[in-house]
Design an enzyme around this catalytic site. Structure first.
Site, PDB file in Angstrom:
ATOM      1  N   HIS A 110      -2.271   2.741  -5.996  1.00 48.61           N
ATOM      2  CA  HIS A 110      -3.061   1.558  -5.659  1.00 48.61           C
ATOM      3  C   HIS A 110      -3.359   0.720  -6.895  1.00 48.61           C
ATOM      4  CE1 HIS A 110      -4.626  -0.003  -1.917  1.00 48.61           C
ATOM      5  NE2 HIS A 110      -5.713  -0.432  -2.536  1.00 48.61           N
ATOM      6  N   TYR A 130     -10.266 -10.104  -7.086  1.00 46.63           N
ATOM      7  CA  TYR A 130      -9.302 -10.180  -8.177  1.00 46.63           C
ATOM      8  C   TYR A 130      -9.510 -11.446  -9.003  1.00 46.63           C
ATOM      9  CZ  TYR A 130      -6.998  -6.454  -5.600  1.00 46.63           C
ATOM     10  OH  TYR A 130      -6.726  -5.259  -4.949  1.00 46.63           O
ATOM     11  N   ARG A 142      -0.959  -1.972  -7.055  1.00 42.72           N
ATOM     12  CA  ARG A 142      -1.299  -3.043  -6.097  1.00 42.72           C
ATOM     13  C   ARG A 142      -2.346  -3.970  -6.723  1.00 42.72           C
ATOM     14  NH1 ARG A 142      -1.553  -4.420  -0.609  1.00 42.72           N
ATOM     15  NH2 ARG A 142      -3.605  -4.898   0.251  1.00 42.72           N
ATOM     16  N   ARG A 176       0.834  -1.197   0.000  1.00 41.63           N
ATOM     17  CA  ARG A 176       0.000   0.000   0.000  1.00 41.63           C
ATOM     18  C   ARG A 176       0.875   1.256   0.000  1.00 41.63           C
ATOM     19  NH1 ARG A 176      -1.930  -3.681   3.781  1.00 41.63           N
ATOM     20  NH2 ARG A 176      -4.067  -4.460   3.429  1.00 41.63           N
ATOM     21  N   HIS A 221      -4.206  -8.951   3.329  1.00 43.68           N
ATOM     22  CA  HIS A 221      -5.649  -8.965   3.564  1.00 43.68           C
ATOM     23  C   HIS A 221      -5.967  -9.825   4.781  1.00 43.68           C
ATOM     24  CE1 HIS A 221      -6.661  -7.947  -0.906  1.00 43.68           C
ATOM     25  NE2 HIS A 221      -6.460  -6.878  -0.181  1.00 43.68           N
TER      26      HIS A 221
END
Length: 296
Positions: free
Chosen positions: A241, A276, A244, A146, A267
């Protein structure tokens, strides 16, 4: 309820001076509910109870209404029944328990592997800042960390010979592997550039420094990514982001285990990583339909 609806619209028009678009939206949404109520055997506003509204809300969701539409229905119906309450035409407001739906969030922006290569090639490696920025972009894409985690990195968090970095932002710590390209970019930055950016009187331990020798800021990082996205000809609204998101999607597209990706992303649960998987499935379908000779 048609008579009450017309009174409501008239009141909203004259007393509240609402726009024509808002009035049309109110009338359309409330009339939709009136039709539903009639099909359910409910013909007067006094007979509408909270469980009727809950059932109507469920029907709207089953019809596939998006959250933006659900929010509009909620606003229209609450305004209608509050008007009826003010006029003492109903004894209770059946919409009082209708929760506002969360706004629809756009799908994460994922760029292609080719676009990633163009982005990583955009900095001028003949300049000190270009070397630094190459290391930053390589690290973002190689690790999927992040923004807050990247700017919190310290020199001691990087273990190039072992091929990993340590993320400790936000009170949680995890180890994330880094590939050879990112290792090389970071090593070049550390050996030839960082010392030139650091102030001689400073004990700053941040890995990535700005031109003033201070820890890179969030705003500074965003500007760096946008600068090179423009230079690379990427028209999408690229953010840190986005790298990411692309990191996760590209790993899954190439067969990575979803739990390993979850751990690398940091996560807490698998649900956040699952999005995803859905995106990569839709991308596979797009590629198939575009490329397979019998798909069109």
């Amino acid at each position: 309820m048609e008579t009450e609806l017309q009174s409501f619209i008239q009141d909203a028009s004259y007393e509240r001076s609402l726009s024509d678009n808002t009035l049309a939206s109110y009338e359309r949404d409330v009339r939709h509910f009136i039709r539903y109520a009639a099909e359910s055997g409910i013909y007067t506003a006094r007979d509408v109870k909270k469980h009727h509204m809950a059932r109507y809300w469920l029907v709207l969701r089953q019809e596939g209404r998006k959250n933006a539409s659900l929010s509009r229905y909620r606003v229209s119906l609450r305004a209608f029944f509050r008007y009826l309450m003010d006029k003492r035409l109903v004894d209770a407001d059946p919409t009082s328990d209708m929760d506002a739906p969360k706004p629809d969030s756009p799908p994460p922006l994922i760029i292609t592997a080719e676009q990633v290569e163009q982005l990583l090639a955009a900095p001028d490696r003949a300049e000190s800042i270009g070397i630094r920025d190459t290391a930053i972009l390589e690290t973002l894409y190689a690790t999927g960390i992040r923004v807050s985690e990247l700017i919190a990195l310290e020199v001691s968090d990087v273990h190039i010979s072992l091929g990993f970095i340590r993320c400790a932002a936000g009170g949680k710590e995890r180890i994330v592997p880094i590939g050879r390209s990112a290792q090389s970019a970071i090593e070049t930055y550390l050996t030839s550039v960082r010392a030139t950016l650091a102030r001689s009187d400073s004990e700053e331990q941040a890995l990535f420094l700005n031109r003033r020798g201070e820890r890179l800021t969030r705003q500074g990082l965003w500007k760096i990514v946008k600068k090179y996205a423009l230079a690379a000809g990427i028209e999408a609204e690229l953010t840190p982001h986005s790298l990411r998101h692309s990191f996760a999607a590209h790993l899954l597209e190439n067969g990575a285990d979803i739990r390993a990706v979850q751990e690398m992303l940091g996560h807490a649960g698998l649900a956040a990583t699952q999005k995803y998987v859905q995106l990569t499935k839709s991308r596979m379908k797009e590629v198939y339909e575009r490329s397979h000779p019998r798909a069109r």
